[in-house]
Design a protein around this motif. Structure first.
Motif, PDB file in Angstrom:
ATOM      1  N   ALA A   2       0.839  -1.200   0.000  1.00 10.78           N
ATOM      2  CA  ALA A   2       0.000   0.000   0.000  1.00 10.78           C
ATOM      3  C   ALA A   2       0.874   1.250   0.000  1.00 10.78           C
ATOM      4  O   ALA A   2       1.330   1.703   1.060  1.00 10.78           O
ATOM      5  CB  ALA A   2      -0.906  -0.018   1.223  1.00 10.78           C
ATOM      6  N   PHE A   3       1.131   1.796  -1.209  1.00 10.74           N
ATOM      7  CA  PHE A   3       1.916   3.018  -1.321  1.00 10.74           C
ATOM      8  C   PHE A   3       0.973   4.228  -1.312  1.00 10.74           C
ATOM      9  O   PHE A   3      -0.044   4.239  -2.027  1.00 10.74           O
ATOM     10  CB  PHE A   3       2.734   3.017  -2.612  1.00 10.74           C
ATOM     11  N   HIS A   4       1.325   5.219  -0.493  1.00  7.44           N
ATOM     12  CA  HIS A   4       0.527   6.430  -0.393  1.00  7.44           C
ATOM     13  C   HIS A   4       1.444   7.620  -0.681  1.00  7.44           C
ATOM     14  O   HIS A   4       2.393   7.879   0.077  1.00  7.44           O
ATOM     15  CB  HIS A   4      -0.080   6.569   1.001  1.00  7.44           C
ATOM     16  N   GLU A  72       7.341  -5.937   0.785  1.00  4.74           N
ATOM     17  CA  GLU A  72       6.677  -7.182   0.385  1.00  4.74           C
ATOM     18  C   GLU A  72       6.447  -8.103   1.587  1.00  4.74           C
ATOM     19  O   GLU A  72       5.476  -8.864   1.609  1.00  4.74           O
ATOM     20  CB  GLU A  72       7.514  -7.890  -0.673  1.00  4.74           C
ATOM     21  N   ALA A  73       7.320  -8.013   2.562  1.00  2.64           N
ATOM     22  CA  ALA A  73       7.167  -8.832   3.767  1.00  2.64           C
ATOM     23  C   ALA A  73       6.065  -8.317   4.682  1.00  2.64           C
ATOM     24  O   ALA A  73       5.535  -9.069   5.512  1.00  2.64           O
ATOM     25  CB  ALA A  73       8.487  -8.901   4.524  1.00  2.64           C
ATOM     26  N   TYR A  74       5.714  -7.032   4.538  1.00  2.00           N
ATOM     27  CA  TYR A  74       4.676  -6.420   5.373  1.00  2.00           C
ATOM     28  C   TYR A  74       3.662  -5.714   4.469  1.00  2.00           C
ATOM     29  O   TYR A  74       3.515  -4.490   4.504  1.00  2.00           O
ATOM     30  CB  TYR A  74       5.295  -5.415   6.355  1.00  2.00           C
ATOM     31  N   PRO A  75       2.943  -6.464   3.644  1.00  3.98           N
ATOM     32  CA  PRO A  75       2.058  -5.850   2.645  1.00  3.98           C
ATOM     33  C   PRO A  75       0.913  -5.054   3.240  1.00  3.98           C
ATOM     34  O   PRO A  75       0.346  -4.179   2.569  1.00  3.98           O
ATOM     35  CB  PRO A  75       1.549  -7.051   1.848  1.00  3.98           C
ATOM     36  N   GLU A  76       0.568  -5.328   4.499  1.00  2.34           N
ATOM     37  CA  GLU A  76      -0.561  -4.634   5.125  1.00  2.34           C
ATOM     38  C   GLU A  76      -0.154  -3.294   5.745  1.00  2.34           C
ATOM     39  O   GLU A  76      -1.011  -2.508   6.151  1.00  2.34           O
ATOM     40  CB  GLU A  76      -1.179  -5.526   6.213  1.00  2.34           C
ATOM     41  N   VAL A  77       1.148  -3.002   5.814  1.00  2.00           N
ATOM     42  CA  VAL A  77       1.642  -1.788   6.458  1.00  2.00           C
ATOM     43  C   VAL A  77       1.752  -0.671   5.425  1.00  2.00           C
ATOM     44  O   VAL A  77       2.391  -0.851   4.377  1.00  2.00           O
ATOM     45  CB  VAL A  77       3.016  -2.041   7.119  1.00  2.00           C
TER      46      VAL A  77
END
Length: 269
Positions: A2-4, A72-77
Protein backbone atom coordinates in the motif's frame (compact mmCIF):
# COMPACT_ATOMS: atom_id res chain seq x y z
CA UNK A 1 1.82 -3.18 -0.95
CA UNK A 2 0.00 0.00 0.00
CA UNK A 3 1.92 3.02 -1.32
CA UNK A 4 0.53 6.43 -0.39
CA UNK A 5 2.01 9.46 -2.15
CA UNK A 6 1.98 12.56 0.03
CA UNK A 7 0.92 15.94 -1.31
CA UNK A 8 0.73 17.99 1.90
CA UNK A 9 2.70 18.32 5.13
CA UNK A 10 -0.64 18.50 6.94
CA UNK A 11 -1.66 14.98 5.95
CA UNK A 12 -3.03 13.47 9.21
CA UNK A 13 -1.92 9.98 8.21
CA UNK A 14 1.73 10.86 8.89
CA UNK A 15 1.25 12.42 12.32
CA UNK A 16 3.77 9.91 13.74
CA UNK A 17 6.51 11.74 11.83
CA UNK A 18 5.65 15.38 12.49
CA UNK A 19 8.12 17.70 14.28
CA UNK A 20 10.58 14.95 15.15
CA UNK A 21 13.07 17.62 16.25
CA UNK A 22 10.82 18.64 19.17
CA UNK A 23 12.55 16.66 21.91
CA UNK A 24 10.01 17.28 24.65
CA UNK A 25 7.13 16.30 22.39
CA UNK A 26 8.82 13.07 21.32
CA UNK A 27 9.76 12.13 24.88
CA UNK A 28 6.11 12.43 25.86
CA UNK A 29 4.45 11.09 22.72
CA UNK A 30 6.49 8.03 21.88
CA UNK A 31 6.26 6.10 25.16
CA UNK A 32 2.61 7.11 25.74
CA UNK A 33 1.55 6.09 22.25
CA UNK A 34 3.51 2.84 22.37
CA UNK A 35 5.72 3.74 19.41
CA UNK A 36 9.23 4.74 18.46
CA UNK A 37 10.94 5.90 15.28
CA UNK A 38 13.53 3.78 13.45
CA UNK A 39 15.63 6.08 11.28
CA UNK A 40 17.67 4.79 8.31
CA UNK A 41 17.30 1.67 6.24
CA UNK A 42 19.86 -0.23 8.32
CA UNK A 43 18.22 0.60 11.64
CA UNK A 44 14.70 -0.26 10.53
CA UNK A 45 15.95 -3.58 9.13
CA UNK A 46 17.55 -4.35 12.49
CA UNK A 47 14.31 -3.48 14.26
CA UNK A 48 12.38 -5.85 12.02
CA UNK A 49 15.02 -8.57 12.46
CA UNK A 50 14.54 -8.23 16.23
CA UNK A 51 10.84 -9.01 15.77
CA UNK A 52 9.50 -5.48 16.22
CA UNK A 53 6.35 -4.66 14.27
CA UNK A 54 6.01 -1.61 11.98
CA UNK A 55 3.12 0.86 12.06
CA UNK A 56 4.12 2.54 8.79
CA UNK A 57 7.08 3.37 6.54
CA UNK A 58 8.08 6.88 5.44
CA UNK A 59 10.57 7.58 2.64
CA UNK A 60 11.51 9.40 -0.54
CA UNK A 61 10.60 7.63 -3.76
CA UNK A 62 14.21 6.88 -4.71
CA UNK A 63 14.52 4.45 -1.78
CA UNK A 64 11.56 2.26 -2.74
CA UNK A 65 13.57 -0.35 -4.64
CA UNK A 66 16.17 -0.60 -1.86
CA UNK A 67 13.43 -1.59 0.60
CA UNK A 68 11.04 -3.42 -1.68
CA UNK A 69 11.72 -6.75 0.04
CA UNK A 70 10.69 -5.18 3.36
CA UNK A 71 7.46 -3.81 1.93
CA UNK A 72 6.68 -7.18 0.39
CA UNK A 73 7.17 -8.83 3.77
CA UNK A 74 4.68 -6.42 5.37
CA UNK A 75 2.06 -5.85 2.64
CA UNK A 76 -0.56 -4.63 5.13
CA UNK A 77 1.64 -1.79 6.46
CA UNK A 78 1.20 1.59 4.71
CA UNK A 79 4.19 3.10 2.89
CA UNK A 80 4.16 6.89 2.78
CA UNK A 81 6.20 8.38 -0.05
CA UNK A 82 6.98 12.02 -0.78
CA UNK A 83 9.45 14.49 -2.24
CA UNK A 84 12.50 15.22 -0.09
CA UNK A 85 11.39 18.80 0.52
CA UNK A 86 7.97 17.66 1.72
CA UNK A 87 9.41 15.01 4.01
CA UNK A 88 11.72 17.65 5.49
CA UNK A 89 8.75 19.95 6.07
CA UNK A 90 6.94 17.16 7.92
CA UNK A 91 9.83 15.95 10.10
CA UNK A 92 11.72 19.20 10.58
CA UNK A 93 15.02 17.92 9.17
CA UNK A 94 16.53 16.61 5.95
CA UNK A 95 15.91 12.88 5.66
CA UNK A 96 19.09 11.56 4.07
CA UNK A 97 19.43 8.10 5.61
CA UNK A 98 17.10 6.27 3.26
CA UNK A 99 13.87 5.84 5.14
CA UNK A 100 12.10 5.88 8.46
CA UNK A 101 9.55 3.65 10.11
CA UNK A 102 7.13 4.20 12.96
CA UNK A 103 7.40 1.04 15.04
CA UNK A 104 5.28 -0.51 17.76
CA UNK A 105 7.19 -0.70 21.04
CA UNK A 106 7.77 -4.27 22.17
CA UNK A 107 6.37 -5.41 25.50
CA UNK A 108 8.78 -4.86 28.42
CA UNK A 109 10.87 -7.87 29.44
CA UNK A 110 10.32 -8.89 33.09
CA UNK A 111 13.41 -8.14 35.17
CA UNK A 112 13.73 -11.70 36.49
CA UNK A 113 13.75 -13.03 32.92
CA UNK A 114 16.23 -10.36 31.85
CA UNK A 115 18.71 -11.35 34.55
CA UNK A 116 18.22 -15.12 34.44
CA UNK A 117 21.36 -15.93 32.45
CA UNK A 118 23.19 -12.63 32.62
CA UNK A 119 26.78 -12.25 33.82
CA UNK A 120 27.37 -8.58 32.99
CA UNK A 121 24.75 -5.85 33.37
CA UNK A 122 25.03 -2.10 32.79
CA UNK A 123 22.86 0.22 34.88
CA UNK A 124 22.32 3.82 33.75
CA UNK A 125 21.47 6.38 36.42
CA UNK A 126 19.65 9.45 35.05
CA UNK A 127 21.73 9.69 31.84
CA UNK A 128 19.57 12.15 29.91
CA UNK A 129 21.69 12.74 26.81
CA UNK A 130 20.25 10.41 24.19
CA UNK A 131 23.51 10.38 22.26
CA UNK A 132 25.28 8.95 25.31
CA UNK A 133 22.50 6.42 25.88
CA UNK A 134 22.79 5.18 22.29
CA UNK A 135 26.58 5.05 22.42
CA UNK A 136 26.51 3.04 25.65
CA UNK A 137 24.14 0.52 24.08
CA UNK A 138 26.42 0.17 21.07
CA UNK A 139 29.37 -0.58 23.34
CA UNK A 140 27.25 -2.95 25.42
CA UNK A 141 26.28 -4.92 22.32
CA UNK A 142 29.85 -5.10 21.07
CA UNK A 143 31.61 -5.88 24.35
CA UNK A 144 29.57 -8.60 25.98
CA UNK A 145 27.08 -6.82 28.24
CA UNK A 146 24.07 -9.10 28.60
CA UNK A 147 21.46 -6.54 29.68
CA UNK A 148 21.01 -2.84 30.38
CA UNK A 149 18.83 -1.37 33.13
CA UNK A 150 17.87 2.29 33.19
CA UNK A 151 16.71 4.42 36.11
CA UNK A 152 13.23 6.00 36.08
CA UNK A 153 14.61 9.38 34.94
CA UNK A 154 17.11 8.06 32.40
CA UNK A 155 16.71 8.93 28.72
CA UNK A 156 14.64 6.61 26.55
CA UNK A 157 16.75 3.99 24.72
CA UNK A 158 14.12 3.95 21.97
CA UNK A 159 14.14 7.70 21.42
CA UNK A 160 15.08 8.45 17.79
CA UNK A 161 18.57 9.79 18.54
CA UNK A 162 19.40 6.91 20.90
CA UNK A 163 18.36 4.36 18.30
CA UNK A 164 20.31 6.10 15.53
CA UNK A 165 23.53 6.52 17.53
CA UNK A 166 23.35 2.89 18.66
CA UNK A 167 23.03 1.84 14.99
CA UNK A 168 20.06 -0.26 16.05
CA UNK A 169 21.93 -2.24 18.71
CA UNK A 170 19.28 -1.13 21.24
CA UNK A 171 17.27 -3.93 19.65
CA UNK A 172 19.99 -6.51 20.36
CA UNK A 173 20.66 -5.88 24.05
CA UNK A 174 17.73 -6.69 26.35
CA UNK A 175 16.85 -3.76 28.60
CA UNK A 176 14.32 -2.66 31.18
CA UNK A 177 13.43 0.44 33.15
CA UNK A 178 13.64 0.07 36.92
CA UNK A 179 10.58 1.33 38.77
CA UNK A 180 12.42 2.20 41.99
CA UNK A 181 15.71 4.08 42.32
CA UNK A 182 18.11 3.30 43.84
CA UNK A 183 15.95 0.63 45.46
CA UNK A 184 15.97 -1.38 42.24
CA UNK A 185 19.65 -2.16 42.79
CA UNK A 186 18.63 -4.45 45.64
CA UNK A 187 16.94 -6.72 43.08
CA UNK A 188 20.30 -7.18 41.37
CA UNK A 189 22.00 -7.98 44.66
CA UNK A 190 19.27 -10.49 45.48
CA UNK A 191 20.02 -12.20 42.16
CA UNK A 192 23.67 -12.60 43.15
CA UNK A 193 25.16 -9.58 41.36
CA UNK A 194 27.96 -7.51 42.82
CA UNK A 195 26.92 -3.92 42.11
CA UNK A 196 29.80 -1.54 41.34
CA UNK A 197 29.49 2.20 40.79
CA UNK A 198 31.88 3.82 38.34
CA UNK A 199 32.76 6.85 40.44
CA UNK A 200 35.83 8.69 41.76
CA UNK A 201 35.55 7.97 45.47
CA UNK A 202 38.39 7.75 47.99
CA UNK A 203 37.98 3.98 48.27
CA UNK A 204 37.33 3.23 44.59
CA UNK A 205 39.16 0.22 43.17
CA UNK A 206 41.19 0.60 40.00
CA UNK A 207 39.39 -0.99 37.07
CA UNK A 208 42.05 -3.64 36.49
CA UNK A 209 41.91 -4.66 40.15
CA UNK A 210 38.18 -5.30 39.92
CA UNK A 211 38.66 -7.12 36.62
CA UNK A 212 41.18 -9.40 38.30
CA UNK A 213 38.55 -10.64 40.72
CA UNK A 214 36.60 -12.19 37.82
CA UNK A 215 33.27 -11.86 39.57
CA UNK A 216 30.71 -14.30 38.13
CA UNK A 217 27.92 -11.68 38.18
CA UNK A 218 28.68 -7.97 37.98
CA UNK A 219 26.43 -4.94 37.49
CA UNK A 220 28.17 -1.67 36.62
CA UNK A 221 26.36 1.56 37.45
CA UNK A 222 27.13 4.58 35.27
CA UNK A 223 26.15 8.01 36.55
CA UNK A 224 24.61 11.03 34.93
CA UNK A 225 26.64 13.55 32.97
CA UNK A 226 28.14 16.36 35.03
CA UNK A 227 26.76 15.67 38.51
CA UNK A 228 27.93 12.07 38.64
CA UNK A 229 26.56 9.43 40.96
CA UNK A 230 24.00 10.38 43.60
CA UNK A 231 24.84 9.88 47.27
CA UNK A 232 21.90 7.49 47.69
CA UNK A 233 23.17 5.32 44.86
CA UNK A 234 26.70 5.22 46.27
CA UNK A 235 25.23 4.11 49.59
CA UNK A 236 23.32 1.29 47.88
CA UNK A 237 26.14 -0.25 45.80
CA UNK A 238 28.69 -2.81 46.98
CA UNK A 239 31.79 -0.93 45.83
CA UNK A 240 33.12 1.84 43.59
CA UNK A 241 35.51 1.51 40.68
CA UNK A 242 37.54 4.02 38.64
CA UNK A 243 39.60 4.12 35.47
CA UNK A 244 43.23 5.05 36.30
CA UNK A 245 44.24 8.16 34.35
CA UNK A 246 47.23 10.36 33.75
CA UNK A 247 47.67 13.36 36.06
CA UNK A 248 45.60 16.36 35.08
CA UNK A 249 42.65 14.39 33.71
CA UNK A 250 40.06 13.01 36.10
CA UNK A 251 37.28 11.66 33.92
CA UNK A 252 36.03 10.52 30.51
CA UNK A 253 32.71 11.09 28.83
CA UNK A 254 30.30 8.49 30.25
CA UNK A 255 29.95 6.72 26.89
CA UNK A 256 33.72 6.46 26.44
CA UNK A 257 34.15 5.30 30.04
CA UNK A 258 31.51 2.61 29.53
CA UNK A 259 33.40 1.14 26.57
CA UNK A 260 36.66 0.96 28.53
CA UNK A 261 34.92 -0.64 31.51
CA UNK A 262 32.84 -3.14 29.50
CA UNK A 263 35.99 -4.39 27.78
CA UNK A 264 38.08 -4.65 30.92
CA UNK A 265 35.34 -6.26 33.02
CA UNK A 266 34.19 -8.82 30.45
CA UNK A 267 34.00 -12.47 31.61
CA UNK A 268 37.24 -14.28 30.77
CA UNK A 269 36.21 -17.88 31.29
Amino acid sequence: MAFHYLESADDPRVSDYTTLTDVHLRKLREPEEGMYIAESSRVLRRALAAGHQPRSFFLAEKWIEDLRDVFEAYPEVPVFVGKASLLEEITGFHLHRGAMAAMHRPAPVPLEELLANAQRVAVLEDIVDHTNVGAIFRSAAALGVDAVLVSPRCGDPLYRRSVRVSMGTVFQVPWARLESWPGGLAELQEQGFTVAAMELTDDALDLDELAGRQLPKLALVLGTEGAGMSADTLAAVDLAVKIPMRPGVDSLNVAAASAVAFWELRPRT
